[in-house]
Design a protein around this motif. Structure first.
Motif, mmCIF file in Angstrom:
data_model
loop_
_atom_site.group_PDB
_atom_site.id
_atom_site.type_symbol
_atom_site.label_atom_id
_atom_site.label_comp_id
_atom_site.label_asym_id
_atom_site.label_seq_id
_atom_site.Cartn_x
_atom_site.Cartn_y
_atom_site.Cartn_z
ATOM 1 N N ARG A 143 -1.889 -0.596 -8.764
ATOM 2 C CA ARG A 143 -2.132 -0.472 -7.407
ATOM 3 C C ARG A 143 -1.276 -1.256 -6.604
ATOM 4 O O ARG A 143 -0.880 -0.770 -5.488
ATOM 5 N N MET A 147 1.177 0.335 -3.603
ATOM 6 C CA MET A 147 1.144 -0.236 -2.074
ATOM 7 C C MET A 147 2.500 -0.462 -1.758
ATOM 8 O O MET A 147 2.839 -0.227 -0.522
ATOM 9 N N GLU A 150 4.240 2.560 -0.552
ATOM 10 C CA GLU A 150 4.040 3.119 0.832
ATOM 11 C C GLU A 150 4.803 2.154 1.907
ATOM 12 O O GLU A 150 5.322 2.540 2.916
ATOM 13 N N PHE A 170 -3.191 -0.834 7.791
ATOM 14 C CA PHE A 170 -3.213 -1.283 6.421
ATOM 15 C C PHE A 170 -3.913 -2.553 6.405
ATOM 16 O O PHE A 170 -4.946 -2.810 5.688
ATOM 17 N N ASP A 173 -7.681 -2.315 7.212
ATOM 18 C CA ASP A 173 -8.503 -1.407 6.359
ATOM 19 C C ASP A 173 -8.775 -2.575 5.350
ATOM 20 O O ASP A 173 -9.892 -2.626 4.961
ATOM 21 N N ARG A 174 -7.993 -3.118 4.879
ATOM 22 C CA ARG A 174 -7.871 -4.231 3.606
ATOM 23 C C ARG A 174 -8.784 -5.144 3.835
ATOM 24 O O ARG A 174 -9.816 -5.647 3.063
ATOM 25 N N VAL A 243 -6.872 3.319 3.340
ATOM 26 C CA VAL A 243 -7.128 2.662 2.043
ATOM 27 C C VAL A 243 -8.239 3.509 1.532
ATOM 28 O O VAL A 243 -9.373 3.598 2.142
ATOM 29 N N SER A 244 -8.079 3.643 0.136
ATOM 30 C CA SER A 244 -9.378 4.109 -0.731
ATOM 31 C C SER A 244 -10.586 3.335 -0.390
ATOM 32 O O SER A 244 -10.261 2.299 -0.596
#
Length: 251
Positions: A143, A147, A150, A170, A173-174, A243-244
């Motif tokens: 993972r 990142m 990206e 990003f 979201d995190r 982000v998933s």
């Protein structure tokens, strides 16, 4: 859910880990919880601005972020800094040194942080006795690579405003996924210098770029950080889906 540590942050049992209360992380089996509890060696508290790991050094420990946030970076000899990525609650820190003799990057705390501490020399024991946890560590490493891909795409191909929009979306979201801040619309502490060192832009260019995002009312900046006013528009500008939301492992 806010994953800030309890006041007794330096004596947190695995059974009472605040990360277990978050839907962002997968649940542990009782056997896994007992193993991790024995595997863990305690907690480490770091204050804002302190170095957790230094490039070129050797560390006998691995860490999981329990609370707070920071960043990984590399320095050139002339003092120029490139921020590689940011670390949030649940992230596994220091694994790189398990494969090399010394660290290839540094880690600095952006805020006060608390880490769970593990002995690096026992990492192979984890793979042997708890292969599912070993797979989780492999997942976390994969993972991190995703990142970084990206981030590299952003620096190499996105325009300045697209880079800035991507970075702030990003981070937003995190942070929101782990309830890092009391107000999920705020990213703090974070300076324009941090943004410049992440995007590979000069401070002047970064300032002009952030002003454009302020002008279209997607963000506002303050002395301590940034307020996200339209996260979806930031993602649209960056051409990034976000982000998933799937639950992920942690150690």
């Amino acid at each position: 859910m806010n994953v800030s540590p309890p006041k007794s942050a330096l004596n947190v049992s695995c059974e009472e880990c605040p990360l277990l209360c978050s839907d962002s992380f997968r649940a542990f089996s009782q056997e896994e919880l007992e193993f991790v509890s024995a595997f863990k060696r305690g907690e480490l508290a770091s204050s804002t601005g302190s170095s957790i790991l230094l490039e070129g050094s050797n560390s006998p420990h691995l860490y999981t972020v329990l609370s707070g946030w920071g960043f990984r970076y590399k320095m050139l000899e002339d003092g120029r800094r490139q921020i590689l990525n940011y670390i949030f609650p649940g992230d596994f820190v220091g694994l790189q040194n398990a494969l090399h003799t010394e660290m290839q990057h540094s880690v600095e705390a952006l805020s006060d942080m608390v880490f769970c501490v593990f002995e690096r020399s026992r990492i192979y024991e984890l793979y042997v006795k708890q292969p599912e946890l070993g797979f989780d560590i492999t997942w976390l490493a994969a993972r991190e690579e995703q990142m970084l891909d990206e981030h590299l795409l952003s620096i190499g191909r996105r325009t300045a405003i697209e880079r800035a929009a991507y970075l702030l979306a990003f981070l937003s979201d995190r942070a929101a996924a782990v309830g890092l801040f009391e107000k999920n619309s705020r990213i703090e502490p974070l300076t324009q210098q941090h943004v410049a060192d992440t995007l590979g832009l000069s401070l002047v260019h970064t300032n002009k770029t952030l002003r454009k995002l302020c002008d279209n009312d997607t963000i506002a900046w303050h002395d301590s950080g940034f307020e996200i006013r339209d996260a979806e528009k930031l993602k649209e500008i960056a051409g990034w889906p976000g982000v998933s939301g799937l639950a992920r492992p942690f150690l």
